[in-house]
Design an enzyme around this catalytic site. Structure first.
Site, short mmCIF file in Angstrom:
data_model
loop_
_atom_site.label_atom_id
_atom_site.label_comp_id
_atom_site.label_asym_id
_atom_site.label_seq_id
_atom_site.Cartn_x
_atom_site.Cartn_y
_atom_site.Cartn_z
CB SER A 105 -0.89 -0.01 1.26
OG SER A 105 -2.15 0.98 1.08
CG ASP A 165 -7.34 -1.81 -4.09
OD1 ASP A 165 -7.86 -1.25 -3.35
OD2 ASP A 165 -5.72 -1.88 -4.08
CG HIS A 196 -6.10 -1.68 -0.59
ND1 HIS A 196 -5.27 -1.18 -1.39
CD2 HIS A 196 -5.29 -1.16 0.77
CE1 HIS A 196 -4.41 -0.49 -0.87
NE2 HIS A 196 -4.57 -0.44 0.40
#
Length: 392
Positions: free
Chosen positions: A169, A304, A335
């Protein structure tokens, strides 16, 4: 009376039939919504790969078959990017072992203290080499000095080790920016893996205010969590010794409902930027990632909910232009989820866990044999050597 009674009884059964039809329609509607929400009709497929045809990439795809095989998520819920995201956010890894590590504390130039955990390997690497994986999961900005401090410590404490850098991320943004900021940062780095990052905060901020894929709702939840983190550490962050924070009014933090508002009121000032645009421009890896020359694997998921499709043109274009970059876009995974499993329960190791280890091992093997395939000046000596590399 008997005839009248019989007439009544012959008419009354029609009413439940109508009621049953309503119930059937309601059940069908609910099932349709479930199928749509869980995306059950979506097929499974291998990730979409963007890369150049080089000896390294041919070797990689042969050594890391997970990149060319179907990723199969749990049947009942794994095709929903929202559920994958929610499960990872709530539980993280399933049945994850708890390794025993040593926590390190490094003082920073601004008076802060960076912490990281150092874990010794449980076994030697198959190549016999000294390999260290430097992982960053998430930091509240794109500033790389804390990650750089950790990498610097590792290089100094273990002068023989080679590094594999991995970021998840926002951590993916940090590792790519760190490597691209300075060529010296790429020394002794075998490869880099970035998972589910958005590449450009400036472009992403507009999509985070949209309701498409519930991004505005996710934005609110993450902002609320960020506020709790900041407020719980406000004594350390905004103490009297932190002169650069004197112009920050913490009362504004309570009214923030988005990450952008927090960044504008707190983070950009903390890092000394005059505007939110300047902060996002300078802390996004999109302006540095083209300087990364070590093998680079960029992984994103098409479902995502946090990363808009428009942001994926950045890694796709980069992989089309640079030989060292492979961009893998999975159909499912959400995600950071990427859970695998047959029907309901996920397996302890995710698809992403396996991909990272497989890719890292392939790069270690490539590095081991690469000197055999290089002539003077570091260029590939012959086409025959390239072919041998792909067949080994």
């Amino acid at each position: 009376m008997s005839n009248q009674e019989s007439d009544v009884y012959t008419i009354s059964p029609e009413m439940p039939a109508v009621f049953d039809g309503v119930k059937l329609a309601a059940v069908a509607t609910v099932l349709y919504i479930i199928v749509r929400c869980l995306n059950l009709k979506s097929p499974t497929a291998p990730p979409e790969l963007t890369y150049q045809d080089t000896a390294l990439n041919r070797f990689l795809l042969k050594s890391c078959p997970l990149l060319t095989k179907e990723y199969i998520p749990p049947l009942l819920w794994g095709k929903s990017g929202h559920l994958q995201t929610a499960l990872y956010g709530k539980l993280g890894r399933v049945s994850s072992p708890h390794p025993n590590g040593l926590r390190k504390f490094l003082p920073m130039m601004d008076g802060a203290t960076a912490t990281f955990d150092l874990f010794e390997p449980m076994a030697d690497h198959p190549t016999g080499d000294d390999i260290t994986m430097c992982v960053v999961c998430a930091l509240p900005s794109g500033c790389t000095w804390e990650y750089g401090a950790m990498v610097g410590y590792i290089k100094k404490a273990y002068p023989q080790t080679q590094l594999i850098v991995v970021g998840f991320s926002l951590g993916g943004n940090i590792v790519c920016k760190f490597l691209g900021e300075n060529r010296a940062n790429q020394e002794r780095v075998l490869c880099c893996v970035s998972v589910c990052q958005g590449y450009s905060a400036l472009r992403a901020q507009e999509t985070f205010l949209q309701w498409d894929q519930c991004r505005r709702f996710y934005n609110f939840l993450m902002a609320d969590n960020m506020k709790k983190i900041i407020l719980s550490h406000r004594g350390s962050l905004f103490g009297s010794s932190s002169n650069k924070m004197l112009d920050i009014n913490l009362s504004r933090l309570y009214t923030c409902t988005s990450l952008m508002q927090i960044d504008d009121n707190i983070m950009r000032k903390f890092h000394g930027h005059s505007s939110l645009k300047e902060y996002y421009e300078k802390e996004s890896c999109v302006h540095y990632i083209h300087n990364v020359n070590v093998p680079l694997l960029l992984v994103n998921s098409a479902d995502d909910p946090l990363v808009h499709d428009s942001l994926l043109t950045i890694p796709r274009t980069l992989a089309e232009k640079k030989e060292n970059v492979v961009f893998a876009l999975s159909l499912h995974g959400g995600h950071l989820g990427f859970f695998e499993g047959a029907v309901l329960f996920p397996q302890p190791l995710t698809w992403m866990d396996k991909v990272i280890l497989s890719y890292a091992n392939a790069m270690c093997q490539w590095e081991k044999q690469k000197p055999q395939c290089l002539g003077s000046g570091g260029h590939t000596a012959t086409a025959t050597c390239q072919e041998e590399a792909t067949q080994s």
